[in-house]
Motif scaffolding. Structure first.
Motif, mmCIF file in Angstrom:
data_model
loop_
_atom_site.group_PDB
_atom_site.id
_atom_site.type_symbol
_atom_site.label_atom_id
_atom_site.label_comp_id
_atom_site.label_asym_id
_atom_site.label_seq_id
_atom_site.Cartn_x
_atom_site.Cartn_y
_atom_site.Cartn_z
ATOM 1 N N THR A 1 1.524 -3.741 6.436
ATOM 2 C CA THR A 1 0.237 -4.488 5.698
ATOM 3 C C THR A 1 -0.952 -3.834 6.605
ATOM 4 O OG1 THR A 1 -0.258 -6.424 7.063
ATOM 5 C CG2 THR A 1 1.313 -6.486 5.204
ATOM 6 N N ASP A 2 -1.931 -4.095 6.092
ATOM 7 C CA ASP A 2 -3.431 -3.834 6.576
ATOM 8 C C ASP A 2 -3.801 -4.928 7.385
ATOM 9 O OD1 ASP A 2 -4.384 -5.252 4.831
ATOM 10 O OD2 ASP A 2 -5.566 -3.619 3.839
ATOM 11 N N GLY A 39 0.763 -1.231 -0.204
ATOM 12 C CA GLY A 39 -0.073 0.018 0.057
ATOM 13 C C GLY A 39 0.808 1.335 0.033
ATOM 14 N N LYS A 40 -0.061 2.451 0.171
ATOM 15 C CA LYS A 40 0.960 3.613 0.156
ATOM 16 C C LYS A 40 2.071 3.740 1.110
ATOM 17 C CE LYS A 40 -3.011 6.237 0.056
ATOM 18 N NZ LYS A 40 -4.022 7.531 -0.018
ATOM 19 N N CYS A 84 0.082 -4.790 -5.294
ATOM 20 C CA CYS A 84 1.071 -3.527 -4.813
ATOM 21 C C CYS A 84 0.718 -2.530 -6.029
ATOM 22 C CB CYS A 84 2.418 -4.295 -4.952
ATOM 23 S SG CYS A 84 3.553 -3.085 -4.123
ATOM 24 N N GLY A 85 1.010 -1.232 -5.582
ATOM 25 C CA GLY A 85 1.063 -0.396 -6.407
ATOM 26 C C GLY A 85 2.129 -0.253 -7.345
#
Length: 149
Positions: free
Chosen positions: A78-79, A25-26, A49-50
């Motif tokens: 991670t979330d 993520g960001k 992934c971005g």
């Protein structure tokens, strides 16, 4: 001021050292960019992934025990609390520096706001609960560094 309540600033050479970032993520990708800019050899592990910066190794899968083998430092961003905890635990067992995004208690290093300019580098962190104040201080330090000759 009782400095025991704060984190000790430690500046280390990351050139050529392996850094593993778990998460895509960001926040994870910001960490990737900072680590890479300081010369670390970065591996990102995430099912999705971005945009991955050039020169970064991307493993498009979930984190698995053993993924930190050979790493100098790791970032769990991670979330998923359980995954972040697993990364923190593996790093602790292996003596690898780790930043666990959602747990200061599980972290052995803390990502600073980076301030660089005119041949100087500074990092700003708080006790972990003053993100806005940290960002304001970093902006002020960056401005001072840009003005220096």
């Amino acid at each position: 001021m009782n400095l025991e309540e704060y984190r000790f600033p430690l500046f280390i050479d990351l050139r050529g050292r392996r850094a593993v970032v778990v998460g895509g993520g960001k926040i994870a990708l910001r960490r990737v960019q900072v680590l890479q800019s300081f010369g670390a050899e970065v591996t990102v592990i995430a099912p999705e992934c971005g945009e991955i910066p050039r020169g970064v190794t991307y493993l498009p899968r979930k984190y698995a025990q053993g993924d930190l083998s050979g790493a100098f430092l790791a970032v769990a961003a991670t979330d998923d609390r359980a995954v972040n905890h697993q990364v923190g635990q593996e790093a602790a067992r292996a003596g690898i520096f780790v930043s666990v995004a959602d747990s200061a208690e599980e972290s052995t290093f803390f990502f600073p706001a980076i301030c660089a300019g005119n041949g100087l580098v500074s990092g700003v962190v708080s006790k972990g609960n003053a993100h806005r104040k940290t960002a304001e201080a970093a902006r002020a330090i960056r401005a001072v560094l840009e003005e220096m000759k």
